[in-house]
Write an enzyme that holds these catalytic residues in place. Structure first.
Site, PDB file in Angstrom:
ATOM      1  N   PRO A 152       4.599   0.518 -11.382  1.00  0.00           N
ATOM      2  CA  PRO A 152       5.507   1.699 -11.448  1.00  0.00           C
ATOM      3  C   PRO A 152       6.270   1.902 -10.265  1.00  0.00           C
ATOM      4  CG  PRO A 152       3.715   2.706 -12.406  1.00  0.00           C
ATOM      5  CD  PRO A 152       3.307   1.285 -11.600  1.00  0.00           C
ATOM      6  N   LEU A 154       8.221   4.275  -9.221  1.00  0.00           N
ATOM      7  CA  LEU A 154       8.010   5.542  -8.654  1.00  0.00           C
ATOM      8  C   LEU A 154       6.622   5.992  -8.661  1.00  0.00           C
ATOM      9  CD1 LEU A 154       9.247   8.331  -7.533  1.00  0.00           C
ATOM     10  CD2 LEU A 154       9.552   8.856  -9.847  1.00  0.00           C
ATOM     11  N   GLY A 155       6.296   6.374  -7.376  1.00  0.00           N
ATOM     12  CA  GLY A 155       4.926   6.835  -7.214  1.00  0.00           C
ATOM     13  C   GLY A 155       4.698   8.213  -6.550  1.00  0.00           C
ATOM     14  N   LEU A 156       3.593   8.802  -6.284  1.00  0.00           N
ATOM     15  CA  LEU A 156       3.326   9.993  -5.701  1.00  0.00           C
ATOM     16  C   LEU A 156       2.643   9.827  -4.276  1.00  0.00           C
ATOM     17  CD1 LEU A 156       3.367  13.040  -6.002  1.00  0.00           C
ATOM     18  CD2 LEU A 156       1.167  13.069  -6.399  1.00  0.00           C
ATOM     19  N   GLY A 157       3.357  10.116  -3.423  1.00  0.00           N
ATOM     20  CA  GLY A 157       2.851   9.995  -1.787  1.00  0.00           C
ATOM     21  C   GLY A 157       2.183  10.942  -1.637  1.00  0.00           C
ATOM     22  N   ASP A 201      -0.262   6.697  -4.016  1.00  0.00           N
ATOM     23  CA  ASP A 201      -0.296   6.136  -3.014  1.00  0.00           C
ATOM     24  C   ASP A 201      -1.141   6.686  -2.078  1.00  0.00           C
ATOM     25  OD1 ASP A 201       1.178   3.843  -1.318  1.00  0.00           O
ATOM     26  OD2 ASP A 201       0.988   5.817   0.160  1.00  0.00           O
ATOM     27  N   TYR A 208      -5.270   9.599   5.586  1.00  0.00           N
ATOM     28  CA  TYR A 208      -4.710  11.095   5.191  1.00  0.00           C
ATOM     29  C   TYR A 208      -5.598  12.192   5.004  1.00  0.00           C
ATOM     30  CZ  TYR A 208      -0.641   7.763   3.935  1.00  0.00           C
ATOM     31  OH  TYR A 208       0.192   6.647   4.016  1.00  0.00           O
ATOM     32  N   LYS A 250      -4.952   1.912   1.715  1.00  0.00           N
ATOM     33  CA  LYS A 250      -4.600   1.068   3.095  1.00  0.00           C
ATOM     34  C   LYS A 250      -5.975   1.192   3.776  1.00  0.00           C
ATOM     35  CE  LYS A 250      -0.388   3.152   2.326  1.00  0.00           C
ATOM     36  NZ  LYS A 250      -0.315   4.441   2.056  1.00  0.00           N
ATOM     37  N   HIS A 303      -2.815  -1.185   7.116  1.00  0.00           N
ATOM     38  CA  HIS A 303      -1.865   0.123   7.218  1.00  0.00           C
ATOM     39  C   HIS A 303      -0.957  -0.093   8.443  1.00  0.00           C
ATOM     40  CE1 HIS A 303      -1.794   4.802   6.445  1.00  0.00           C
ATOM     41  NE2 HIS A 303      -0.645   4.321   6.701  1.00  0.00           N
TER      42      HIS A 303
END
Ligand code: A2P
Length: 314
Positions: A13, A15-18, A43, A48, A77, A110
């Site tokens: 897709p 569009l993804g969610l960061g 993502d 993170y 990543k 990354h």
């Protein structure tokens, strides 16, 4: 939803969610809501600091029947501290345990920067840990099915050539900072000519970065008059225009939000249709700013230089 197609007929897709800067304590709810809104691409990255919480959200969403694993596209990543050949698979396995998944859809190196796993503040030079060795270990993970696609992040043309040379598989995607201030035209042309997809990170200007990461006179992308003008024309918000701009360039885009209303608005940006005049107008912002300048990897104690990261000097 629009998709980016991969050679094996998988579709990501666009569009993804960061999830960079999505705080533990917030990200579970954000991912559950995002899936309810319709997001199918998330993502992630171990650096993170929130993969275990995202894993619980994914697992609960699947358990509750909101979505099936097959319908999701999950990217993660490889951290800089795990670039040595023997460290890649264990790092991926830890991410899979945290995300509570059997496989990733996409695994990216990354940064083209290696660090010592035992002393995470210490760099390992490219001679000590050549990128092509890290890439070979990524290919092994692909061959045994732990990941369905492999790629890179923050790679310039030179580094892309370096990993591709003699490789069994080319990187299928390069994720970089990309927005109207930094449209990355030459890198995009190179990637598309070589059938490498791209994902744009920090598409909204990454306003929630910590103060130490920001310079004093940092411009605010969503407040640029040009973006506001185009937004007014489409009865949309500036953030929606920035998302739509990426989609119109066939670049995947991963706006971060943990706010339900904004996640919904960002998802709805998929229905905006920008015309050539809008795209030209937005293009006028080119060259103004890079939000992540890479200084954290190129300081005094580092063997890496800015030219190892980006084409331009900025
Ligand atoms: P929040 O998480 O509170 O929604 P980027 O994706 O470039 O890193 O930008 C993330 C920043 O943009 C966060 O501060 C996020 O805040 C904010 N943001 C996300 N969606 C929108 C939106 N539709 N309008 C305004 N700000 C947004």
């Amino acid at each position: 939803m629009k998709y980016l197609d991969f050679k094996n007929n998988d579709h990501m897709p666009i569009l993804g969610l960061g999830t960079w800067k999505s705080e533990p304590g917030e990200v579970y709810y954000a991912v559950r809501q995002a899936i309810k809104i319709g997001y199918r691409h998330i993502d992630c990255a171990p650096t993170y600091g929130n993969e275990a919480e995202i894993g619980r959200a994914l697992s609960d969403a699947i358990r509750d029947g909101d979505v099936t694993r097959k319908d999701l596209w999950i990217t993660s990543k490889l951290a800089n501290t795990n670039h040595r050949m023997q460290d890649v698979k264990p790092a991926l396995e830890q991410t899979l345990r945290d995300l509570m998944l059997d496989y990733l859809d996409l695994y990216l190196i990354h940064w083209p920067v290696a660090m010592n796993p035992d002393k995470p503040d210490e760099f390992l030079s490219q001679e000590e840990v050549p990128l092509h060795e890290t890439w070979t270990a990524m290919e092994k993970c692909l061959n045994i099915g732990l990941v369905h696609h492999i790629g890179v992040s923050n790679f310039n043309i030179e580094k892309l050539k370096e990993v591709t040379n003699g490789a069994q598989y080319k990187p299928e995607l390069n994720q970089v900072e990309m927005h109207p201030f930094l449209p990355q035209k030459s890198l995009m042309d190179y990637c598309h000519a070589n059938l490498i997809h791209m994902t744009a990170y920090s598409p909204l200007g990454s306003m929630d970065r910590s103060e130490e990461m920001k310079s004093q006179d940092e411009p605010i992308l969503i407040e640029q008059p040009v973006i506001i003008d185009v937004a007014k024309k489409h009865q949309a918000s500036p953030a929606q225009i920035l998302i739509s701009w990426s989609v119109h360039r066939n670049i995947a885009v991963i706006p971060k939000s943990t706010n339900e209303t904004r996640m919904k608005a960002n998802f709805e940006a998929m229905s905006i249709s920008l015309d050539a005049e809008d795209m030209d107008k937005i293009d006028s912002l080119e060259g103004t700013y890079r939000f992540l300048n890479g200084e954290m990897w190129t300081g005094e104690n580092s063997p890496y230089e800015t030219s190892d990261l980006w084409e331009e000097k900025r």
